[in-house]
Design a protein around this motif. Sequence first.
Motif, PDB file in Angstrom:
ATOM      1  N   LYS A  23      55.490  61.175  -7.246  1.00  0.00           N
ATOM      2  CA  LYS A  23      55.744  60.263  -7.669  1.00  0.00           C
ATOM      3  C   LYS A  23      57.165  61.094  -8.667  1.00  0.00           C
ATOM      4  O   LYS A  23      56.461  61.385  -9.785  1.00  0.00           O
ATOM      5  CB  LYS A  23      56.216  58.490  -8.235  1.00  0.00           C
ATOM      6  CG  LYS A  23      54.606  58.443  -7.025  1.00  0.00           C
ATOM      7  CD  LYS A  23      53.875  57.009  -7.168  1.00  0.00           C
ATOM      8  CE  LYS A  23      53.249  56.513  -6.891  1.00  0.00           C
ATOM      9  NZ  LYS A  23      52.728  54.897  -6.641  1.00  0.00           N
ATOM     10  N   CYS A  31      55.743  58.483 -12.775  1.00  0.00           N
ATOM     11  CA  CYS A  31      54.888  58.154 -12.663  1.00  0.00           C
ATOM     12  C   CYS A  31      54.323  59.269 -14.035  1.00  0.00           C
ATOM     13  O   CYS A  31      54.096  60.718 -13.836  1.00  0.00           O
ATOM     14  CB  CYS A  31      53.914  57.703 -11.574  1.00  0.00           C
ATOM     15  SG  CYS A  31      52.019  57.274 -11.747  1.00  0.00           S
ATOM     16  N   PHE A  33      50.303  59.861 -14.313  1.00  0.00           N
ATOM     17  CA  PHE A  33      50.224  60.899 -13.263  1.00  0.00           C
ATOM     18  C   PHE A  33      51.078  62.064 -13.034  1.00  0.00           C
ATOM     19  O   PHE A  33      50.291  63.030 -12.924  1.00  0.00           O
ATOM     20  CB  PHE A  33      49.265  59.969 -12.863  1.00  0.00           C
ATOM     21  CG  PHE A  33      48.283  59.084 -12.595  1.00  0.00           C
ATOM     22  CD1 PHE A  33      46.762  59.562 -13.578  1.00  0.00           C
ATOM     23  CD2 PHE A  33      48.510  57.831 -12.179  1.00  0.00           C
ATOM     24  CE1 PHE A  33      46.673  58.065 -14.453  1.00  0.00           C
ATOM     25  CE2 PHE A  33      47.503  56.779 -13.136  1.00  0.00           C
ATOM     26  CZ  PHE A  33      46.927  56.901 -13.789  1.00  0.00           C
TER      27      PHE A  33
HETATM   28  S1  FES Z   1      53.528  54.123 -10.225  1.00  0.00           S
HETATM   29 FE1  FES Z   1      52.482  53.254 -11.529  1.00  0.00          FE
HETATM   30  S2  FES Z   1      50.602  54.275 -12.289  1.00  0.00           S
HETATM   31 FE2  FES Z   1      51.809  55.023 -10.745  1.00  0.00          FE
END
Ligand code: FES
Length: 107
Positions: A23, A31, A33
């Motif tokens: 992302k 994000c 992660f």
């Molecule tokens: S976009 Fe919200 S946790 Fe990854």
Amino acid sequence: MTPELKEKIDQLVEENKILVFIKGTKLMPQCGFSNNVVQILNSLGVPFEAVNVLADDEIRQGIKEYSNWQTFPQVYIDGEFIGGSDIMIELYQQGELQQKVEVALAS
Ligand code: FES
Ligand SMILES: N[C@@H](CCC(=O)N[C@@H](CS)C(=O)NCC(=O)O)C(=O)O
């Protein structure tokens, strides 16, 4: 998934020894992660390609089916699906990621 989409993903995976579906972008992950895997790969200093799934909803949904993995990031090394952020952190801490990456880049 359409055959066209599968072919598109096949090609991405084949053409890039280290490929991440994230992302956001390498320069601006959107994000935490996704940021984890970008920073791990940056710290190894290896070349890698990133696909921003937020910019392509077809790929965002298709890759979940393709990998049989429902979340992002998704990491491929040498055509093999590795996993997401948790797995990458674990492999990195065990020194296994460095090894995988070296083998992939030498092939
Ligand atoms: S976009 Fe919200 S946790 Fe990854
Ligand atoms: N534990 C996961 C965390 C990743 C995660 O939970 N990702 C969610 C939030 S970014 C996701 O991709 N959801 C599906 C989607 O947004 O399409 C990992 O190790 O990668």
